[in-house]
Design an enzyme around this catalytic site. Structure first.
Site, mmCIF file in Angstrom:
data_model
loop_
_atom_site.group_PDB
_atom_site.id
_atom_site.type_symbol
_atom_site.label_atom_id
_atom_site.label_comp_id
_atom_site.label_asym_id
_atom_site.label_seq_id
_atom_site.Cartn_x
_atom_site.Cartn_y
_atom_site.Cartn_z
ATOM 1 C CE1 TYR A 41 -11.464 9.452 -45.881
ATOM 2 C CE2 TYR A 41 -11.426 8.932 -43.576
ATOM 3 C CZ TYR A 41 -10.819 9.047 -45.057
ATOM 4 O OH TYR A 41 -9.581 8.548 -45.118
ATOM 5 C CB THR B 124 -8.137 12.253 -48.058
ATOM 6 O OG1 THR B 124 -7.660 13.236 -48.806
ATOM 7 C CG2 THR B 124 -7.880 10.923 -48.491
ATOM 8 C CD GLN C 115 -0.093 12.937 -46.726
ATOM 9 O OE1 GLN C 115 0.808 13.166 -46.062
ATOM 10 N NE2 GLN C 115 -1.072 12.436 -46.340
ATOM 11 C CB THR D 189 -9.491 5.374 -43.064
ATOM 12 O OG1 THR D 189 -9.154 6.130 -41.689
ATOM 13 C CG2 THR D 189 -10.934 5.137 -43.251
HETATM 14 N N1 LIG Z 1 -4.113 10.935 -44.826
HETATM 15 C C1 LIG Z 1 -4.600 10.064 -43.751
HETATM 16 O O1 LIG Z 1 -4.293 10.505 -42.673
HETATM 17 C C2 LIG Z 1 -5.089 8.713 -43.829
HETATM 18 C C3 LIG Z 1 -5.325 8.142 -42.756
HETATM 19 C C4 LIG Z 1 -6.122 6.747 -43.090
HETATM 20 C C5 LIG Z 1 -6.254 6.099 -44.265
HETATM 21 N N2 LIG Z 1 -5.861 6.858 -45.473
HETATM 22 C C6 LIG Z 1 -6.268 6.481 -46.691
HETATM 23 O O2 LIG Z 1 -5.034 6.139 -47.195
HETATM 24 C C7 LIG Z 1 -5.076 6.504 -48.681
HETATM 25 C C8 LIG Z 1 -4.096 7.356 -49.197
HETATM 26 O O3 LIG Z 1 -4.239 8.759 -48.387
HETATM 27 P P1 LIG Z 1 -3.449 9.875 -48.858
HETATM 28 O O4 LIG Z 1 -3.094 10.338 -47.434
HETATM 29 O O5 LIG Z 1 -2.289 9.737 -49.778
HETATM 30 O O6 LIG Z 1 -4.519 10.849 -49.465
HETATM 31 P P2 LIG Z 1 -4.144 12.354 -50.229
HETATM 32 O O7 LIG Z 1 -2.776 12.789 -49.834
HETATM 33 O O8 LIG Z 1 -5.550 13.081 -49.907
HETATM 34 O O9 LIG Z 1 -4.376 11.524 -51.579
HETATM 35 C C9 LIG Z 1 -5.568 11.533 -52.317
HETATM 36 C C10 LIG Z 1 -5.441 11.516 -53.798
HETATM 37 O O10 LIG Z 1 -6.690 11.296 -54.189
HETATM 38 C C11 LIG Z 1 -7.070 12.186 -55.338
HETATM 39 N N3 LIG Z 1 -8.299 12.171 -55.561
HETATM 40 C C12 LIG Z 1 -9.362 12.683 -54.943
HETATM 41 N N4 LIG Z 1 -10.641 12.730 -55.428
HETATM 42 C C13 LIG Z 1 -10.365 11.972 -56.602
HETATM 43 C C14 LIG Z 1 -11.108 11.688 -57.691
HETATM 44 N N5 LIG Z 1 -12.451 11.944 -58.068
HETATM 45 N N6 LIG Z 1 -10.635 10.874 -58.748
HETATM 46 C C15 LIG Z 1 -8.977 10.591 -58.782
HETATM 47 N N7 LIG Z 1 -8.429 11.124 -57.655
HETATM 48 C C16 LIG Z 1 -9.121 11.682 -56.783
HETATM 49 C C17 LIG Z 1 -6.488 13.394 -54.828
HETATM 50 O O11 LIG Z 1 -6.143 14.193 -56.081
HETATM 51 P P3 LIG Z 1 -5.879 15.961 -55.656
HETATM 52 O O12 LIG Z 1 -4.336 15.835 -55.566
HETATM 53 O O13 LIG Z 1 -6.285 16.318 -57.138
HETATM 54 O O14 LIG Z 1 -6.573 16.435 -54.689
HETATM 55 C C18 LIG Z 1 -5.301 12.992 -54.191
HETATM 56 O O15 LIG Z 1 -4.121 13.027 -55.001
HETATM 57 C C19 LIG Z 1 -6.667 7.065 -48.865
HETATM 58 O O16 LIG Z 1 -7.501 5.680 -49.311
HETATM 59 C C20 LIG Z 1 -7.044 7.384 -47.530
HETATM 60 O O17 LIG Z 1 -8.420 7.345 -47.359
HETATM 61 C C21 LIG Z 1 -5.525 8.333 -45.172
#
Ligand SMILES: NC(=O)c1ccc[n+]([C@@H]2O[C@H](COP(=O)([O-])OP(=O)(O)OC[C@H]3O[C@@H](n4cnc5c(N)ncnc54)[C@H](OP(=O)(O)O)[C@@H]3O)[C@@H](O)[C@H]2O)c1
Length: 305
Positions: free
Chosen positions: A132, A69, A19, A108
């Site tokens: 997590y 995530t 995202q 997070t």
């Molecule tokens: N989503 C939330 O509500 C939330 C809340 C608080 C903080 N955050 C933090 O914000 C950041 C961005 O989150 P987001 O919502 O954009 O997460 P997301 O949509 O789940 O995207 C995470 C990306 O990381 C990739 N990934 C997972 N394992 C990997 C690996 N081994 N090597 C390389 N890439 C890998 C995934 O690849 P695939 O596309 O192949 O799965 C995905 O594209 C993260 O640090 C998350 O912890 C998120």
């Protein structure tokens, strides 16, 4: 020969299909060359490849939105969650430090246990209750231990048009079902991936690329939209806006049933209080954070377009 001042900056973005990663490709593009790599091109589990890629790209800014995530799956997949969210982050911090580049990393609200009565500030004690949350804290700690120049952004309740999230799930369920039940006793601020990416680009441009790099205020910052709500109210806002835009729903947005989190048990515990105080980010970098309702409208418009 081009002077250093005219050099086009290079950004290396991991997790470019997530995202936030997807939105960073857009928000960073006007600032320079963006090398955006998805998991297939740059797997954080392969740390020797990771080092090789960073050294080959030699970015001015290394941005790491990639993360493990899958919050509930992490409870039974702890080693992989730690490898991606902890170990690999330490590797990126080491490589960024040795190149002298800025590392931007995301963390997070799950690093907190959610028992505080008011919004969390950056200096509040952490106490993650989920695997997590613990793995993400390991990433924060790894960056602090390496000690280079880093911007670590804690955010919450992220949603983007590209990817899976609560808002999209609610839109789908409301078109399939007549009755929805949504948790009403967990509090936070829905934050769009676009806002996170835009604020990242603003800070990087104003305080790193075109500024005195020695003065960069490295550290931990909370970044969420302004205001606060609960999941039930958030779902209502998403569905009411979608209905106003002509989406035909089987569930009436005005009659979503509010339930306690205890009535919807999940493998990983969620913080009851996910509210993050953003004063430090606003005051340090002069950033204006719009109200979360604005993000809901932007998000639904994007999803429907
Ligand atoms: N989503 C939330 O509500 C939330 C809340 C608080 C903080 N955050 C933090 O914000 C950041 C961005 O989150 P987001 O919502 O954009 O997460 P997301 O949509 O789940 O995207 C995470 C990306 O990381 C990739 N990934 C997972 N394992 C990997 C690996 N081994 N090597 C390389 N890439 C890998 C995934 O690849 P695939 O596309 O192949 O799965 C995905 O594209 C993260 O640090 C998350 O912890 C998120």
């Amino acid at each position: 020969m081009r002077s250093e001042a005219c050099k086009v900056p290079t950004f290396l973005v991991t997790g470019s299909n997530g995202q936030v990663g997807f939105e960073l490709r857009r928000s960073l593009a006007p600032l320079g060359r963006v090398v955006a790599l998805d998991r297939a091109d740059c797997d954080l589990l392969r740390t020797s490849d990771l080092r090789r890629i960073v050294r080959a790209v030699r970015p001015d800014v290394l941005v790491n939105p990639a993360a493990y995530t899958a919050v509930d799956k992490a409870e039974s997949d702890i080693d992989v969650a730690y490898a991606v969210n902890g170990t690999a982050v330490g590797v990126l911090a080491e490589e960024a430090k040795s190149l002298g580049c800025l590392l931007v990393h995301y963390s997070t609200d799950y690093v907190f246990d959610g028992r505080k009565e008011s919004a969390y500030v950056e200096s509040d004690p952490v106490n993650p209750e989920s695997a997590y949350g613990k793995s993400k804290l390991a990433g924060e700690d790894a960056i602090a231990a390496v000690g280079g120049t880093a911007l670590v952004i804690r955010t919450s309740w992220v949603a983007g048009a590209h990817g899976s999230n609560f808002a999209k799930t609610m839109l789908r369920l409301a078109q399939e079902r007549e009755h929805l039940r949504v948790v009403a006793d967990q509090f936070g601020a829905p934050t769009t991936a676009a806002l996170i990416a835009d604020v990242t680009a603003q800070i990087v441009a104003r305080h790193w690329l075109f500024a005195d790099r020695d003065a960069f205020a490295s550290g931990l910052y909370h970044l969420v939209a302004s205001g606060e709500t609960n999941w039930h109210e958030y779902a209502t806002a998403v569905l009411a806006y979608a209905a106003a835009k002509g989406v035909v729903l089987r569930s009436d947005p005005a009659h979503i049933e509010p339930i306690p989190a205890s009535a919807y048990p999940l493998p990983a515990p969620r913080p009851a209080n996910s509210r993050l105080d953003t004063s430090k980010l606003r005051e340090t970098f002069g950033i204006h954070l719009p109200d979360w309702h604005q993000g809901v409208q932007y998000l639904v418009d994007q999803i429907l377009s």
